[in-house]
Design a protein around this motif. Structure first.
Motif, PDB file in Angstrom:
ATOM      1  N   THR A 143       0.727  -1.122  -0.060  1.00  0.00           N
ATOM      2  CA  THR A 143      -0.101   0.028   0.087  1.00  0.00           C
ATOM      3  C   THR A 143       0.936   1.319   0.020  1.00  0.00           C
ATOM      4  OG1 THR A 143      -1.709  -1.088   1.207  1.00  0.00           O
ATOM      5  CG2 THR A 143      -1.820   1.378   1.213  1.00  0.00           C
ATOM      6  N   ILE A 144       1.854   1.088   0.580  1.00  0.00           N
ATOM      7  CA  ILE A 144       2.979   2.449   0.801  1.00  0.00           C
ATOM      8  C   ILE A 144       3.490   2.629  -0.736  1.00  0.00           C
ATOM      9  CG2 ILE A 144       5.216   3.122   1.622  1.00  0.00           C
ATOM     10  CD1 ILE A 144       4.491   1.896   4.239  1.00  0.00           C
ATOM     11  N   VAL A 145       3.749   1.488  -1.376  1.00  0.00           N
ATOM     12  CA  VAL A 145       4.316   1.606  -2.780  1.00  0.00           C
ATOM     13  C   VAL A 145       3.417   2.217  -3.731  1.00  0.00           C
ATOM     14  CG1 VAL A 145       5.096   0.234  -4.824  1.00  0.00           C
ATOM     15  CG2 VAL A 145       5.914  -0.483  -2.559  1.00  0.00           C
ATOM     16  N   MET A 146       2.103   1.776  -3.565  1.00  0.00           N
ATOM     17  CA  MET A 146       1.014   2.437  -4.292  1.00  0.00           C
ATOM     18  C   MET A 146       0.942   3.814  -4.097  1.00  0.00           C
ATOM     19  SD  MET A 146      -2.247   3.483  -4.164  1.00  0.00           S
ATOM     20  CE  MET A 146      -2.946   3.012  -2.547  1.00  0.00           C
ATOM     21  N   LEU A 147       0.920   4.247  -2.739  1.00  0.00           N
ATOM     22  CA  LEU A 147       0.583   5.643  -2.313  1.00  0.00           C
ATOM     23  C   LEU A 147       1.625   6.633  -2.872  1.00  0.00           C
ATOM     24  CD1 LEU A 147      -0.736   5.215   1.384  1.00  0.00           C
ATOM     25  CD2 LEU A 147      -2.137   5.952  -0.804  1.00  0.00           C
ATOM     26  N   VAL A 148       2.944   5.918  -2.765  1.00  0.00           N
ATOM     27  CA  VAL A 148       4.032   6.884  -3.281  1.00  0.00           C
ATOM     28  C   VAL A 148       3.988   6.944  -4.786  1.00  0.00           C
ATOM     29  CG1 VAL A 148       6.532   6.850  -3.448  1.00  0.00           C
ATOM     30  CG2 VAL A 148       5.558   6.271  -1.385  1.00  0.00           C
ATOM     31  N   PHE A 149       3.567   5.930  -5.560  1.00  0.00           N
ATOM     32  CA  PHE A 149       3.457   6.307  -6.798  1.00  0.00           C
ATOM     33  C   PHE A 149       2.469   6.916  -7.414  1.00  0.00           C
ATOM     34  CE2 PHE A 149       1.415   4.411 -10.793  1.00  0.00           C
ATOM     35  CZ  PHE A 149       2.270   4.785 -11.599  1.00  0.00           C
ATOM     36  N   ALA A 150       1.212   6.972  -6.473  1.00  0.00           N
ATOM     37  CA  ALA A 150       0.269   7.900  -6.927  1.00  0.00           C
ATOM     38  C   ALA A 150       0.501   9.209  -6.444  1.00  0.00           C
ATOM     39  CB  ALA A 150      -1.143   7.335  -6.157  1.00  0.00           C
ATOM     40  N   TRP A 151       1.272   9.514  -5.603  1.00  0.00           N
ATOM     41  CA  TRP A 151       1.732  10.894  -5.284  1.00  0.00           C
ATOM     42  C   TRP A 151       2.619  11.357  -6.335  1.00  0.00           C
ATOM     43  CZ3 TRP A 151       7.111  12.004  -4.503  1.00  0.00           C
ATOM     44  CH2 TRP A 151       7.213  13.511  -3.910  1.00  0.00           C
ATOM     45  N   HIS A 227      -0.612   5.855 -17.324  1.00  0.00           N
ATOM     46  CA  HIS A 227       0.401   5.501 -16.671  1.00  0.00           C
ATOM     47  C   HIS A 227      -0.162   5.244 -15.254  1.00  0.00           C
ATOM     48  CE1 HIS A 227       3.933   6.002 -19.328  1.00  0.00           C
ATOM     49  NE2 HIS A 227       3.019   6.648 -20.193  1.00  0.00           N
ATOM     50  N   LEU A 228      -1.099   6.065 -14.803  1.00  0.00           N
ATOM     51  CA  LEU A 228      -1.534   5.531 -13.416  1.00  0.00           C
ATOM     52  C   LEU A 228      -2.032   4.477 -13.475  1.00  0.00           C
ATOM     53  CD1 LEU A 228      -2.018   6.449 -10.505  1.00  0.00           C
ATOM     54  CD2 LEU A 228      -4.360   7.545 -11.117  1.00  0.00           C
ATOM     55  N   GLY A 229      -2.995   4.144 -14.301  1.00  0.00           N
ATOM     56  CA  GLY A 229      -3.576   2.731 -14.421  1.00  0.00           C
ATOM     57  C   GLY A 229      -2.621   1.612 -14.632  1.00  0.00           C
ATOM     58  N   MET A 230      -1.740   1.690 -15.555  1.00  0.00           N
ATOM     59  CA  MET A 230      -0.650   0.609 -15.807  1.00  0.00           C
ATOM     60  C   MET A 230       0.083   0.471 -14.399  1.00  0.00           C
ATOM     61  SD  MET A 230       0.881  -1.299 -17.444  1.00  0.00           S
ATOM     62  CE  MET A 230       0.058  -1.133 -19.058  1.00  0.00           C
ATOM     63  N   GLY A 231       0.593   1.485 -13.494  1.00  0.00           N
ATOM     64  CA  GLY A 231       1.115   1.079 -12.283  1.00  0.00           C
ATOM     65  C   GLY A 231       0.174   0.630 -11.330  1.00  0.00           C
ATOM     66  N   LEU A 232      -1.106   0.843 -11.357  1.00  0.00           N
ATOM     67  CA  LEU A 232      -1.911   0.025 -10.278  1.00  0.00           C
ATOM     68  C   LEU A 232      -2.147  -1.385 -11.004  1.00  0.00           C
ATOM     69  CD1 LEU A 232      -4.513   2.741  -9.854  1.00  0.00           C
ATOM     70  CD2 LEU A 232      -2.719   1.953  -8.180  1.00  0.00           C
ATOM     71  N   LEU A 233      -2.283  -1.591 -12.339  1.00  0.00           N
ATOM     72  CA  LEU A 233      -2.357  -2.913 -12.688  1.00  0.00           C
ATOM     73  C   LEU A 233      -1.169  -3.646 -12.523  1.00  0.00           C
ATOM     74  CD1 LEU A 233      -4.353  -2.439 -16.010  1.00  0.00           C
ATOM     75  CD2 LEU A 233      -5.090  -3.297 -13.874  1.00  0.00           C
ATOM     76  N   ALA A 237      -1.220  -7.304 -10.456  1.00  0.00           N
ATOM     77  CA  ALA A 237      -0.765  -8.309 -11.010  1.00  0.00           C
ATOM     78  C   ALA A 237       0.323  -9.109 -10.287  1.00  0.00           C
ATOM     79  CB  ALA A 237      -0.198  -8.129 -12.650  1.00  0.00           C
ATOM     80  N   THR A 238       1.361  -8.249  -9.703  1.00  0.00           N
ATOM     81  CA  THR A 238       2.451  -8.705  -9.148  1.00  0.00           C
ATOM     82  C   THR A 238       1.885  -9.482  -7.769  1.00  0.00           C
ATOM     83  OG1 THR A 238       3.902  -7.032  -9.866  1.00  0.00           O
ATOM     84  CG2 THR A 238       4.717  -8.248  -7.952  1.00  0.00           C
ATOM     85  N   ILE A 239       0.815  -8.903  -7.093  1.00  0.00           N
ATOM     86  CA  ILE A 239       0.300  -9.478  -5.920  1.00  0.00           C
ATOM     87  C   ILE A 239      -0.349 -10.804  -6.305  1.00  0.00           C
ATOM     88  CG2 ILE A 239      -1.571  -9.234  -4.029  1.00  0.00           C
ATOM     89  CD1 ILE A 239      -0.981  -6.248  -3.961  1.00  0.00           C
ATOM     90  N   TYR A 240      -1.134 -10.794  -7.303  1.00  0.00           N
ATOM     91  CA  TYR A 240      -1.834 -12.103  -7.527  1.00  0.00           C
ATOM     92  C   TYR A 240      -0.814 -13.146  -7.832  1.00  0.00           C
ATOM     93  CZ  TYR A 240      -6.357  -9.829  -7.863  1.00  0.00           C
ATOM     94  OH  TYR A 240      -7.592  -9.009  -7.743  1.00  0.00           O
ATOM     95  N   VAL A 241       0.290 -12.750  -8.747  1.00  0.00           N
ATOM     96  CA  VAL A 241       1.434 -13.662  -9.002  1.00  0.00           C
ATOM     97  C   VAL A 241       2.028 -14.266  -7.612  1.00  0.00           C
ATOM     98  CG1 VAL A 241       3.653 -14.093 -10.090  1.00  0.00           C
ATOM     99  CG2 VAL A 241       1.846 -13.050 -11.405  1.00  0.00           C
ATOM    100  N   ALA A 289      -8.982  -3.015  -9.240  1.00  0.00           N
ATOM    101  CA  ALA A 289      -8.147  -4.224  -9.334  1.00  0.00           C
ATOM    102  C   ALA A 289      -7.059  -4.404  -8.279  1.00  0.00           C
ATOM    103  CB  ALA A 289      -7.805  -4.409 -10.664  1.00  0.00           C
ATOM    104  N   PHE A 290      -6.589  -3.143  -7.977  1.00  0.00           N
ATOM    105  CA  PHE A 290      -5.564  -3.356  -6.879  1.00  0.00           C
ATOM    106  C   PHE A 290      -6.029  -3.571  -5.531  1.00  0.00           C
ATOM    107  CE2 PHE A 290      -3.482  -0.920  -3.410  1.00  0.00           C
ATOM    108  CZ  PHE A 290      -2.322  -1.231  -3.390  1.00  0.00           C
ATOM    109  N   LEU A 291      -7.104  -2.812  -5.314  1.00  0.00           N
ATOM    110  CA  LEU A 291      -8.056  -3.163  -4.048  1.00  0.00           C
ATOM    111  C   LEU A 291      -8.293  -4.631  -4.002  1.00  0.00           C
ATOM    112  CD1 LEU A 291     -10.114   0.262  -3.218  1.00  0.00           C
ATOM    113  CD2 LEU A 291      -8.185  -0.530  -2.544  1.00  0.00           C
ATOM    114  N   ALA A 292      -8.934  -5.266  -5.066  1.00  0.00           N
ATOM    115  CA  ALA A 292      -9.259  -6.722  -5.209  1.00  0.00           C
ATOM    116  C   ALA A 292      -8.009  -7.503  -4.678  1.00  0.00           C
ATOM    117  CB  ALA A 292      -9.791  -7.101  -6.304  1.00  0.00           C
ATOM    118  N   SER A 293      -6.871  -7.025  -5.373  1.00  0.00           N
ATOM    119  CA  SER A 293      -5.766  -7.842  -5.069  1.00  0.00           C
ATOM    120  C   SER A 293      -5.162  -7.829  -3.477  1.00  0.00           C
ATOM    121  CB  SER A 293      -4.405  -7.340  -5.751  1.00  0.00           C
ATOM    122  OG  SER A 293      -3.966  -6.168  -5.429  1.00  0.00           O
ATOM    123  N   VAL A 294      -5.357  -6.787  -2.762  1.00  0.00           N
ATOM    124  CA  VAL A 294      -5.036  -6.576  -1.581  1.00  0.00           C
ATOM    125  C   VAL A 294      -5.835  -7.422  -0.659  1.00  0.00           C
ATOM    126  CG1 VAL A 294      -4.732  -4.805   0.353  1.00  0.00           C
ATOM    127  CG2 VAL A 294      -3.898  -4.149  -2.011  1.00  0.00           C
TER     128      VAL A 294
END
Length: 681
Positions: A143-151, A227-233, A237-241, A289-294
């Motif tokens: 989640t921290i990674v996601m927040l930093v990327f969105a910021w 690009h925001l969408g690609m980062g979240l996807l 995808a990494t979590i699901y893997v 998709a990100f929230l579902a993976s979490v």
């Protein structure tokens, strides 16, 4: 230019300033136009060095074309559209690669450290690393990674040299699902030239004098969302893997297909309403998709998690990036070279940070998970570029007119300057070398992985089985440890040290920090002049604001003006003259308009602009030196009075020379050019 302590009446909040001499010059009222605050004024610009991969990825789009003066087809043909699509898709893959590298450094290594320690002691409190804490740690870190990327996306891609975007406007630009709302969001807050820059067009391929370059175009808003969408996807995808929900093959195929489709519709069908709808809903759907993976983390047993799969995801995303870079050959070899350099520099930054975290936590897992490949590849890349540079340095230029090529002088300092000049002016060959090396390395690595995958499982499906096995240590041949260490020392720590040093020194206050930011700001002078129509995370393009302010300043001055422009200022001034259609007595020195820019940006219409400006300004004198490593060449197009400067050396210090004073006097004695009405473009 002023060679004194200058003074200015420009308000501090205005980024471009006009400086004057404190004393009175009896012959000239000299004013200096200063735009460096757009590229290095704020202390935050010290961190722009970390955005260099994205600046190169954005420049790749502007470097399209196969030879100098390549005219863009109108309408664009399938080759041109494929090249632009590939460049934008490669930019999306670069964003995904950044996220994967961040996951390695910020998630995988801390979790490996927690498993190694077994527990954490915080004063009298002891936290045991059990199944609950593993879930909690993975959730918090990702989640921290996601927040930093969105910021990062919100901070960088919405930063403008026009009026700043309000915080509410940033939220709307990033998440408002209405395509119409996104289309109407303009960062400068003023009406745009709709006739010259319709919202439905893809502006890629526009000439340097096109009006669309100097307005905020909605293509930036669309790319920001993609690009925001690609980062979240990528995170999802990494979590699901990692938790075993997806096989790596499906995750990589999904990211690659989605990225290419996004780039394709943005480039080929920008006017379609459904394209705006897709773009508008991309962040929201990716967020879901990100929230579902979490949430899936909490429904999976930690014993089933495969953190080694992150390495395979890194390798797979890099492979997808390699495919898109190869397809960008339709745009030209310079674009390929820029994307290769962007990939390697981004890999260097990510890998160096990962190594530092790895050593600090004493986990020591990265060497066995692909860092050796990155380090050795970067080492070979540096040696390759060094060899090309050495050959160019001692060969010289083929043009012998006006003394463009001269024997190497005996003086060591002058000899070094001449060698550097020859290398920089032939920078296109360096990019050709980078393109050849990058494509060759991509083919070599993919063949190696395929062959070793077959050896591992003994079947033709071994390539994908290798990915699904997580590319565990031993799946690929490792280089000798001495070669890996040499690669880390030269290929990673060298560029990494330069980046870290630039950030640390540039963040300081006072004159030392400002001086360091201006040194690095030269990179942004050259690379961030162009609008961000290919990658939204590049530093904000300063060209539109600089040209806008210079135009306003010239309009306030009468016809007696002599416009003297040094280095990048010659490009800014030439574009201003061409856009306003205002004849001016013009002097350039240390200019890149003669050779460097027409070769590096072959399809942007720089040669046509030079010829137009030379027609508007019959009194145009260009000064150049054989030791000038950036502007050491004459302007070969148009009717320009080229004069070689024999006094002084290097890229600066033209103003005190007798050649400059003579040129200024010649222009002052010439009659003012007749004033024409501004051109509509």
């Amino acid at each position: 230019m002023l060679h004194t302590d200058p003074v200015t009446d420009t308000p501090p909040e205005v980024p471009t300033k006009i400086y004057r001499r404190p004393d009175v010059d009896p012959d000239y009222d000299t004013e200096a136009f200063h735009w460096a605050n757009l590229t290095s004024g704020s202390r935050a610009t010290a961190f722009w060095i970390l955005l260099a991969p994205y600046a190169l990825a954005n420049a790749a789009g502007w470097m399209s074309g196969w030879h100098r003066g390549t005219p863009p087809p109108d309408p664009p043909n399938w080759r041109t559209l494929t090249g632009r699509t590939a460049i934008r898709a490669a930019g999306l893959a670069l964003t995904a690669l950044f996220l994967i590298q961040t996951v390695t450094a910020a998630v995988v290594l801390p979790l490996a450290w927690l498993e190694q320690e077994g527990q954490i002691d915080i004063g009298p409190l002891t936290i045991t690393f059990d199944w609950l804490s593993e879930r909690l740690a993975l959730t918090i870190l990702i989640t921290i990674v996601m927040l930093v990327f969105a910021w990062l996306v919100a901070t960088v891609s919405t930063k403008s040299h026009f009026a700043e975007v309000a915080s509410a406007g940033i939220s709307s630009l990033l998440f408002e699902p209405s395509g119409l709302g996104m289309r109407e969001a303009h960062e400068d807050g003023r009406d745009r030239e709709v006739e010259a820059a319709p919202d439905t067009e893809d502006p890629a391929g526009a000439a340097i004098t096109d009006a669309r370059l100097w307005t905020v175009h909605p293509i930036l808003h669309r790319l920001r969302r993609l690009h925001l969408g690609m980062g979240l996807l990528t995170l999802a995808a990494t979590i699901y893997v990692v938790i075993g929900t997806f096989e790596i093959w499906w995750a990589l195929a999904g990211l690659g297909v989605v990225g290419f489709i996004w780039a394709w519709i943005t480039t080929h069908r920008p006017e379609e309403k459904w394209v705006w709808i897709v773009t508008g809903w991309t962040p929201a759907l990716s967020w879901a998709a990100f929230l579902a993976s979490v949430a899936a983390i909490w429904m999976t047993s930690p014993t089933e998690w495969n953190l080694d799969a992150v390495h395979a995801m890194t390798f797979g995303v890099a492979a997808i990036l390699g495919v898109f870079v190869a397809l960008s050959l339709f745009a030209g070899p310079l674009s390929v070279g820029a994307l290769v350099l962007a990939t390697f520099f981004g890999g260097v930054l990510g890998t160096t940070i990962g190594l530092l975290v790895d050593k600090a936590l004493k986990t020591d897992v990265l060497i066995d998970h692909g860092v050796g490949w990155v380090a050795v590849a970067m080492l070979v890349m540096i040696l390759w570029l060094g060899l090309v540079a050495a050959v160019l340095a001692f060969r010289g230029h083929p043009e012998a007119e006006l003394g463009a090529t001269t024997p190497l002088p005996d003086d060591l300092r002058t000899k070094i300057l001449v060698i550097i000049r020859r290398v920089v002016l032939e920078a296109r060959v360096l990019f050709y070398g980078a393109a050849a090396f990058g494509l060759g390395a991509f083919v070599y690595v993919m063949v190696t992985v395929y062959l070793h995958g077959q050896e591992l499982v003994g079947s033709s499906a071994g390539f994908w089985d290798t990915f699904n096995a997580g590319l565990e240590p031993g799946a690929l041949d490792q280089f000798p440890i001495w070669l890996i260490n040499l690669g880390i020392t030269v290929g990673l720590l060298g560029p990494g040290y330069f980046a870290v040093r630039s950030v640390v020194r540039g963040w300081r206050g006072g004159s030392k920090g400002e001086e360091r930011r201006r040194q690095v700001g030269i990179l942004w002078d050259l690379g961030s002049f162009w609008p961000r129509w290919y990658h939204p995370l590049a530093p904000p393009g300063y060209g539109p604001r600089a040209i806008q302010d210079l135009t306003a300043q010239l309009e306030a001055i009468g016809p007696e003006v002599i416009l003297a422009a040094h280095s990048q200022g010659s490009l800014i001034s030439a574009v201003t003259i061409a856009r306003t259609g205002r004849p001016t007595r013009f002097i350039t020195y240390g200019s890149q308009l003669g050779l460097l820019y027409p070769r590096m940006f072959p399809s942007t219409g720089i040669d046509d602009m030079v010829e137009e400006v030379s027609t508007l300004c019959p009194s145009w004198i260009n000064l150049w030196r054989s030791t000038d490593y950036l502007g050491g060449h004459y302007v070969s197009r148009g009717h320009v009075d080229n004069r070689r400067v024999t006094s002084g050396s290097g890229h600066s210090g033209y103003e005190p020379t007798p050649e400059y004073r003579d040129a200024r006097e010649d222009l002052r004695r010439s009659p003012p050019p007749p004033q024409a009405s501004p051109s509509p473009g």
